[in-house]
Design a protein around this motif. Structure first.
Motif, short mmCIF file in Angstrom:
data_model
loop_
_atom_site.label_atom_id
_atom_site.label_comp_id
_atom_site.label_asym_id
_atom_site.label_seq_id
_atom_site.Cartn_x
_atom_site.Cartn_y
_atom_site.Cartn_z
N LEU A 1 -70.99 -6.33 1.17
CA LEU A 1 -70.50 -7.08 1.83
C LEU A 1 -69.92 -8.41 1.30
N MET A 2 -70.97 -9.07 0.47
CA MET A 2 -70.95 -10.02 -0.34
C MET A 2 -69.80 -10.18 -1.47
N GLY A 3 -69.53 -8.91 -1.92
CA GLY A 3 -68.28 -8.83 -3.02
C GLY A 3 -66.96 -8.48 -2.34
N LEU A 4 -66.73 -8.37 -1.15
CA LEU A 4 -65.35 -8.09 -0.61
C LEU A 4 -64.58 -9.23 -0.96
N ILE B 1 -72.20 1.53 -12.17
CA ILE B 1 -72.21 0.34 -12.65
C ILE B 1 -72.25 -0.59 -11.47
N VAL B 2 -73.63 -1.13 -11.54
CA VAL B 2 -73.70 -2.16 -10.52
C VAL B 2 -73.59 -3.58 -11.02
N CYS B 3 -72.51 -4.28 -10.56
CA CYS B 3 -72.23 -5.56 -11.20
C CYS B 3 -72.41 -6.74 -9.96
N GLY B 4 -73.56 -7.42 -10.29
CA GLY B 4 -73.58 -8.66 -9.55
C GLY B 4 -73.90 -8.41 -8.33
N ALA B 5 -74.89 -7.27 -8.01
CA ALA B 5 -75.26 -6.81 -6.70
C ALA B 5 -76.69 -6.66 -6.78
N GLU C 1 -83.77 -9.59 -11.08
CA GLU C 1 -83.06 -8.55 -10.14
C GLU C 1 -83.14 -6.99 -10.74
N PHE C 2 -83.44 -7.04 -11.95
CA PHE C 2 -83.47 -5.56 -12.60
C PHE C 2 -84.88 -5.08 -11.91
N ASP C 3 -84.58 -3.82 -11.54
CA ASP C 3 -85.97 -3.03 -11.30
C ASP C 3 -86.56 -3.57 -9.88
N LYS C 4 -85.97 -4.52 -9.42
CA LYS C 4 -86.54 -5.54 -8.04
C LYS C 4 -86.72 -4.23 -7.07
N ASN C 5 -85.37 -3.78 -6.56
CA ASN C 5 -85.28 -2.63 -5.56
C ASN C 5 -85.03 -1.07 -5.97
N VAL C 6 -84.60 -1.05 -6.91
CA VAL C 6 -84.03 0.41 -7.76
C VAL C 6 -84.26 0.03 -9.12
N GLN C 7 -84.86 1.33 -9.43
CA GLN C 7 -85.35 1.53 -10.98
C GLN C 7 -83.60 1.88 -11.59
N LEU D 1 -69.09 5.27 -11.11
CA LEU D 1 -68.61 4.33 -9.94
C LEU D 1 -68.95 2.95 -10.12
N ILE D 2 -68.39 2.05 -9.73
CA ILE D 2 -68.67 0.72 -9.92
C ILE D 2 -69.15 0.17 -8.12
N TYR D 3 -70.21 -0.43 -8.35
CA TYR D 3 -70.79 -1.15 -6.97
C TYR D 3 -70.92 -2.48 -7.13
N MET D 4 -70.04 -3.33 -6.83
CA MET D 4 -70.03 -4.63 -7.10
C MET D 4 -70.52 -5.65 -6.07
N GLY D 5 -70.80 -7.00 -6.09
CA GLY D 5 -71.58 -7.50 -5.18
C GLY D 5 -71.07 -8.97 -5.20
N GLY D 6 -71.72 -10.05 -4.56
CA GLY D 6 -71.38 -11.28 -4.48
C GLY D 6 -71.57 -11.97 -6.06
N GLY D 7 -72.22 -11.34 -6.95
CA GLY D 7 -72.37 -12.15 -8.40
C GLY D 7 -70.98 -12.00 -8.67
#
Lengths: 172, 560
Positions: B236-239, B272-276, B304-310, B205-211
């Motif tokens: 929201l930021m990636g919409l 895959i977390v991309c710019g989020a 951003e790496f490992d800041k909120n989720v490992q 799955l891809i989870y993308m963000g404002g990045g």
């Protein structure tokens, strides 16, 4: 995340700009990182300062601190040193009560611990002790029975072991 | 060429390609405004009603165009009024340069009239800031400010210029526009690790963000998703970074995200977390987020790496390049079963009610608006229920067309942002969806829209309450509606007319289509009072700290 929280030395090289200390301490404050000690000084390069911070944290926390520090525009380099694997020292000035009866004992203790005598007053002696945190603490504990009138202490300053320096990789 | 500090500032802004600045004059920026006056044929200054409006306008301009937004304010209160706008831009990584005046260098630190230590104030909400005490440093400082604002993870930079510095004369030597700093590629061994995970993955799955939007990596993310047949969800930021009518699109993820997106994050085996950044509005329960998945995190910001989720693999780098490299090293794959399982959770929207006398449903307003507007329409929002409805019911097909304060959640953001966007994209239709609570915060900027005859449609989702806070009170505070029922008596039509704008009303279901059509046909600012029910909710909702298992899908079911 079951690893131990270790005392770590974070060695920071920063441009000697106004507010660099404010930017750094503000970052520690707002991100909830706890500084144990912090020492700032100039380096042999006039535009660069060295800031040595000690903090206790998990590896992931220390990594986060390092990455956040590196985002500050004025910070040039951040090295993380293990407290057990670096040359580290701090300095304490201790004013000890010393009567005619105890003066000799105080001076003997100072000599045994390798202290410098900075000042002798009518009823006190001021000593300078340098060494690792535990050495300084041991000395302070030893002097307590004589009566410590006041003391001041710097934080830890530290350098990497061997030939490595914080300037490595900067000029390339 | 000898110029004074203010003229140097203007020349440096022009070097950077700045054509529009938003601001408000005052004592310590008189020199700068004098230079703006003399250069009005080269640079457009937009006067707002309040400095906060100028800061949001610079932000909206930047989001809509991708360029660096610029705002100017005087010292003291002018500077502090920028603070909310700078913080909004900081939280959403929007490149901005804020210029403030300050008292003369010899008056600094003496509590002089309108003096404030704005560099001290803005340290936590800027990438960097500068106090320029010598006119000889001014040009290079402005250039550096633009470089920092655009480099790596973008963000705001503030330059504080004392009044005597803006008057002092120095030699000006032209220079080319600042370029963003180069970004190192990810480590090869980490890339290899990511490739291996994706080769093994059955349910990626891809989870993308404002990045993705900041990096302009829309094509690359689409190429990766299509080549490997990976469904996509977004913060929201990636919409807008991925077209909402694409078969792989699952919708927004998180607190008010779709059922399909939230179930997919639970069920995926590789994410895959991309710019989020795994904000708490996405990963309410960071320990349980995508708990069954190996996580590959692509981001330009190492912190951003490992800041909120490992995560399993950290891929630091420029997103276009990282996405392209990953896609190029993997074989084309088809996974119809996983796609079918994901899309089966998509919830169909109910039919649009036809009773003309029926109540006004905010989702119907947004769905009708979507049908009436082309894909180039820019939608600005404020913050709250209407913002979430906009994210849910006004699908985005193109990047930089949804302007919303995601990180800071700034009520009052929308008016300024819509103004900025309309100046940045004069050929696009700009619609602001706001609530009556947010509109009351910064409706003063209606005067700016009227002065410039900006054809912005302002839809006020008027439920006469502070809807989102009230919804939380309903769900988590046993309906103790503390301070969310202000009983305001504002007549929005008269208000609009008093400012010189047009005012319209949507009072029943049958008004929606004709009134929206009339608003969109108007050549100038229009305020539409959309009278919705105070009991309308934003659903689904995952309570804070919860995960998809705790999702509230119907308020009636929840209350039982």
């Amino acid at each position: 995340m079951s690893e131990n929280r270790n005392l770590t030395v974070i060695s920071v090289l920063a441009y000697n700009n106004p507010a660099v200390l404010l930017r750094m301490t503000g970052l520690f404050y707002r991100r909830g990182f706890n500084i144990e000690t912090m020492v700032a000084c100039q380096t042999d390069r006039p535009s660069l300062s060295r800031l040595t911070v000690t903090m206790t944290g998990h590896n992931a926390e220390i990594r986060q601190v390092r990455q956040q520090l590196l985002k500050l525009e004025d910070i040039v380099k951040v090295d993380v040193l293990s407290i057990d694997d670096c040359s580290a020292s701090e300095l304490a000035l201790i004013k000890v009560s010393a009567t005619a009866d105890t003066r000799k004992q105080v001076l003997n203790a100072a000599q045994a611990y390798g202290c410098r005598v900075l000042d002798i007053g009518e009823n006190t002696i001021t000593l300078e002790m340098t060494g690792r945190d535990e050495e300084v603490n041991r000395f302070v504990r030893y002097m307590q029975p004589f009566g410590i009138v006041e003391m001041g202490c710097t934080g830890v300053t530290a350098l990497a072991r061997g030939d490595t320096t914080i300037f490595e990789g900067l000029d390339g | 060429m000898k110029l004074n500090g203010s003229e140097i500032l203007i020349e440096c802004l022009l070097e950077q390609g700045v054509d529009t600045v938003f601001g408000y004059p005052g004592g310590t920026v008189l020199n700068i405004y004098d230079a703006l006056y003399k250069n009005s044929h080269r640079i457009n200054h937009v006067l707002t009603a309040h400095e906060q409006g100028a800061s949001h306008a610079a932000d909206g301009y930047s989001r809509a165009t991708g360029k660096v937004g610029v705002c100017i304010a005087t010292s003291g209160p002018g500077a502090t009024n920028l603070v909310t706008g700078i913080a909004t831009a900081y939280m959403d990584s929007i490149p901005m340069v804020a210029i403030t005046g300050n008292v003369a260098v010899n008056l600094l630190g003496r509590d002089s009239f309108q003096e404030i230590d704005i560099t001290g104030v803005t340290i936590p909400i800027t990438k960097h800031n500068f106090l320029v005490k010598d006119v000889n440093d001014l040009a290079d400082t402005i250039r550096l400010a633009f470089e920092i604002a655009q480099s790596g993870r973008p963000g705001p930079v503030l330059v504080d210029i004392p009044k005597d510095v803006s008057a002092a004369v120095a030699e000006y030597v032209p220079a080319p526009a600042s370029k963003p700093r180069p970004i190192n590629p990810p480590k090869p061994e980490r890339l290899a690790q990511a490739i291996e995970i994706l080769k093994q993955a059955k349910r990626p799955l891809i989870y993308m963000g404002g990045g993705v939007i900041a990096a302009g990596a829309y094509q690359q993310i689409r190429a990766l998703a299509e080549k490997l047949d990976i469904p996509v969800c977004s913060s929201l930021m990636g919409l807008g970074g991925f077209p909402a009518d694409h078969p792989l699109w699952l919708g927004m993820v998180g607190m008010h995200g779709t059922r399909a997106a939230n179930i997919a994050t639970r069920d995926c085996d590789a994410l895959i977390v991309c710019g989020a950044r795994f904000s708490d509005r996405v990963a309410g329960n960071p320990k349980g987020f995508a708990a069954g998945a190996k996580i590959i995190h692509m981001d330009v910001d190492h912190a951003e790496f490992d800041k909120n989720v490992q995560v399993t693999v950290r891929l630091a780098g420029e997103l276009k390049e990282v996405l392209f490299t990953v896609a190029s090293r993997l074989e084309e794959t088809k996974r119809p079963e996983w796609i079918a399982a994901c899309t089966a959770n998509k919830v169909e929207w109910p039919a649009i009610p036809t009773d003309p006398e029926g109540p006004v449903d905010p989702s119907v307003i947004l769905r009708t608006l979507r049908e009436l507007t082309d894909r180039n329409t820019i939608l600005a929002t404020d913050v709250g229920q209407h913002q979430m409805w906009s994210a849910q019911f006004y699908p985005q097909y193109l990047p930089r067309h949804l302007l919303t304060s995601g990180g800071l959640g700034t009520m009052g953001y929308g008016m300024g942002a819509a103004i900025g966007a309309q100046f940045g994209q004069p050929d696009s239709r700009v619609v602001l969806v706001t609530g009556d609570g947010c509109f009351h915060m910064n409706l003063n900027e209606l005067t700016t829209m009227v002065s410039h005859q900006l054809p912005v449609v302002v839809l006020v989702m008027n439920n006469r309450v502070l809807g989102m806070v009230r919804q939380w009170q309903k769900v988590f505070y046993e309906k103790r509606f503390s301070a969310t029922d202000p009983e305001r008596q504002t007549d929005y039509v008269k208000l609009a007319e008093a400012f010189g704008a047009k005012g319209l009303v949507i009072a029943k279901n049958g008004d929606i289509l004709p009134v929206l059509s009339e608003a969109l046909a108007t050549d100038g600012p229009v305020v539409v009072d959309c009278r919705i029910s105070k009991d309308a909710n934003v659903l689904p909702m995952i309570p804070p700290g919860g995960s998809v298992e705790n999702m509230i899908e119907s308020m009636e079911a929840y209350e039982q």
